[in-house]
Design an enzyme around this catalytic site. Sequence first.
Site, PDB file in Angstrom:
ATOM      1  N   PHE A 130       0.869  -1.185   0.000  1.00 48.62           N
ATOM      2  CA  PHE A 130       0.000   0.000   0.000  1.00 48.62           C
ATOM      3  C   PHE A 130       0.909   1.239   0.000  1.00 48.62           C
ATOM      4  O   PHE A 130       1.895   1.283   0.739  1.00 48.62           O
ATOM      5  CB  PHE A 130      -0.877  -0.041   1.258  1.00 48.62           C
ATOM      6  CG  PHE A 130      -1.971   0.983   1.265  1.00 48.62           C
ATOM      7  CD1 PHE A 130      -3.196   0.722   0.681  1.00 48.62           C
ATOM      8  CD2 PHE A 130      -1.775   2.210   1.880  1.00 48.62           C
ATOM      9  CE1 PHE A 130      -4.212   1.667   0.691  1.00 48.62           C
ATOM     10  CE2 PHE A 130      -2.788   3.170   1.897  1.00 48.62           C
ATOM     11  CZ  PHE A 130      -4.004   2.889   1.309  1.00 48.62           C
ATOM     12  N   ASP A 202       2.249  -5.439   8.435  1.00 46.51           N
ATOM     13  CA  ASP A 202       1.072  -4.583   8.377  1.00 46.51           C
ATOM     14  C   ASP A 202      -0.156  -5.493   8.313  1.00 46.51           C
ATOM     15  O   ASP A 202      -0.277  -6.315   7.396  1.00 46.51           O
ATOM     16  CB  ASP A 202       1.163  -3.688   7.131  1.00 46.51           C
ATOM     17  CG  ASP A 202      -0.029  -2.755   7.005  1.00 46.51           C
ATOM     18  OD1 ASP A 202      -1.161  -3.196   7.282  1.00 46.51           O
ATOM     19  OD2 ASP A 202       0.171  -1.595   6.605  1.00 46.51           O
ATOM     20  N   TYR A 227     -10.481   0.360  11.175  1.00 42.71           N
ATOM     21  CA  TYR A 227     -11.755   0.761  10.554  1.00 42.71           C
ATOM     22  C   TYR A 227     -12.143  -0.157   9.400  1.00 42.71           C
ATOM     23  O   TYR A 227     -13.138   0.069   8.737  1.00 42.71           O
ATOM     24  CB  TYR A 227     -11.700   2.226  10.088  1.00 42.71           C
ATOM     25  CG  TYR A 227     -10.481   2.579   9.268  1.00 42.71           C
ATOM     26  CD1 TYR A 227     -10.386   2.225   7.932  1.00 42.71           C
ATOM     27  CD2 TYR A 227      -9.407   3.255   9.846  1.00 42.71           C
ATOM     28  CE1 TYR A 227      -9.270   2.531   7.193  1.00 42.71           C
ATOM     29  CE2 TYR A 227      -8.273   3.564   9.113  1.00 42.71           C
ATOM     30  CZ  TYR A 227      -8.210   3.203   7.787  1.00 42.71           C
ATOM     31  OH  TYR A 227      -7.089   3.502   7.053  1.00 42.71           O
ATOM     32  N   LYS A 228     -11.332  -1.191   9.135  1.00 41.56           N
ATOM     33  CA  LYS A 228     -11.676  -2.145   8.073  1.00 41.56           C
ATOM     34  C   LYS A 228     -12.433  -3.315   8.707  1.00 41.56           C
ATOM     35  O   LYS A 228     -13.581  -3.157   9.106  1.00 41.56           O
ATOM     36  CB  LYS A 228     -10.415  -2.555   7.316  1.00 41.56           C
ATOM     37  CG  LYS A 228      -9.844  -1.367   6.520  1.00 41.56           C
ATOM     38  CD  LYS A 228      -8.506  -1.613   5.875  1.00 41.56           C
ATOM     39  CE  LYS A 228      -8.035  -0.341   5.166  1.00 41.56           C
ATOM     40  NZ  LYS A 228      -6.613  -0.378   4.823  1.00 41.56           N
ATOM     41  N   ARG A 374     -12.427  -4.635  -6.365  1.00 40.02           N
ATOM     42  CA  ARG A 374     -12.242  -5.360  -5.102  1.00 40.02           C
ATOM     43  C   ARG A 374     -13.596  -5.638  -4.475  1.00 40.02           C
ATOM     44  O   ARG A 374     -14.411  -4.733  -4.291  1.00 40.02           O
ATOM     45  CB  ARG A 374     -11.424  -4.524  -4.109  1.00 40.02           C
ATOM     46  CG  ARG A 374     -10.029  -4.192  -4.562  1.00 40.02           C
ATOM     47  CD  ARG A 374      -9.170  -3.702  -3.398  1.00 40.02           C
ATOM     48  NE  ARG A 374      -9.792  -2.610  -2.640  1.00 40.02           N
ATOM     49  CZ  ARG A 374      -9.273  -2.106  -1.523  1.00 40.02           C
ATOM     50  NH1 ARG A 374      -8.161  -2.598  -1.014  1.00 40.02           N
ATOM     51  NH2 ARG A 374      -9.867  -1.101  -0.897  1.00 40.02           N
TER      52      ARG A 374
END
Length: 415
Positions: A130, A202, A227-228, A374
């Site tokens: 990312f 990560d 928050y995922k 996605r």
Amino acid sequence: MTSPLDALGARAAVLDREHEAADLSELFDVPEGLVYLAGNSLGALPRGVSSVVEHVVRTQWGHDLVAAWNTHGWWDAPRRVGERIAPLVGAAPGQVVVGNATTVNLFQVFRAAARLRPGRGVVITDPGSFPTDLYALQGAAQDVGWRVVLAAPPDVPAALAQHGEDVALLALSHVDYRTGELWDVPGLTAAAHEVGALAAWDLCHSAGAVPVNLDEAGVDLAVGCTYKYLNGGPGSPAFTYVAERHVPHFEPAIRGWHGHADPFAMSPEHEYASSVERVRVGTPALLSMLALEAALAVFDDVPITWVRARSLSLTGFLVDCLDALVPEVTLVTPREHDRRGSQVSVRHEHGFGIVRALAGRGVVGDYRDPGIVRLGVAAPYVSHGDLLAATVALRQVLDADEHLASEPPPAGVVT
Ligand SMILES: *Cc1c(COP(=O)(O)O)cnc(C)c1O
């Protein structure tokens, strides 16, 4: 003769029953009629959160004001919420703290790793990371004089062999944010240790979806967002894991008063707290942190291994639906169960148009360049039936050429 669609419908019903134990959709407020497949970007709202936030705002802040730092445990929240996340990532107590953005924690971990491995000149990372992970690493590398060596996870053992004891750190993501490929945390961590390097992971796309087993794998350092798949809400604070053996020597670059051994001594000299709280920086975003704490209740009664079993069944079923009904899209997520996180990504020349058109049909996924659609599968609130409905919607979008209607996204728009 049954049609492929009828057969998939019957299978969805069977699988939904089989994996009912981890169906927590009753605990979430997902709008009626929506198939929400962007939980890998922003998790859905757990039902219990709104009333907790309302209480924190009205009663704790509104009525008790500054006293709430003590009377309502605000000061201890980073550690307390960290301990709540710890079992989800396989960490024994005393190693996880919540606070800051993921990016800030990555930078803190990278800089501290350099101090734990002085005299070494190389850091290895995945060029497909990312972007913010790459930026934070490049910044840290510039500060400490590291050379950044890029190697995709399958090439990491060769890169480690080439640079040997010059490698200070291996920094990777557990799950590739674009393809959903899951990497081998124990194996790659052990490979880093063989040359005396540290391994930092990560966990943004695995925490809350895939069992991580940080302690068992011997991981040194880890960072993840909340928050995922942990459903902490927009901007909820990230977490940092420091393996117990490193805590006494872990020295974050940003030194703040919340990470001080004695914050209220108001000393002009910084001294790291002896515990993992040394990773704290300044006053945390309490409302978000307490929303996250409430959201984590979703996982109270369901082991993460059940969530994972349901997730694998769901993503495997989605792959089968796509194979049967939409063969013209290219699957970029591995088919093997042990190589897949909790999303299914497909590539199509008009990927962005597909995401837009799907949203128009009540199926929310997201888009990442180049051409990748996605479909995030948050097992607690997505069903096999939802995934069949999403695939049927995709078939209809392509049949009606709805995906050709969208221009590419203008700059600055969240896709
Ligand atoms: C979501 C995500 C981030 C987000 O970083 P923030 O600082 O929270 O915006 C970082 N890294 C990875 C791998 C991610 O998936």
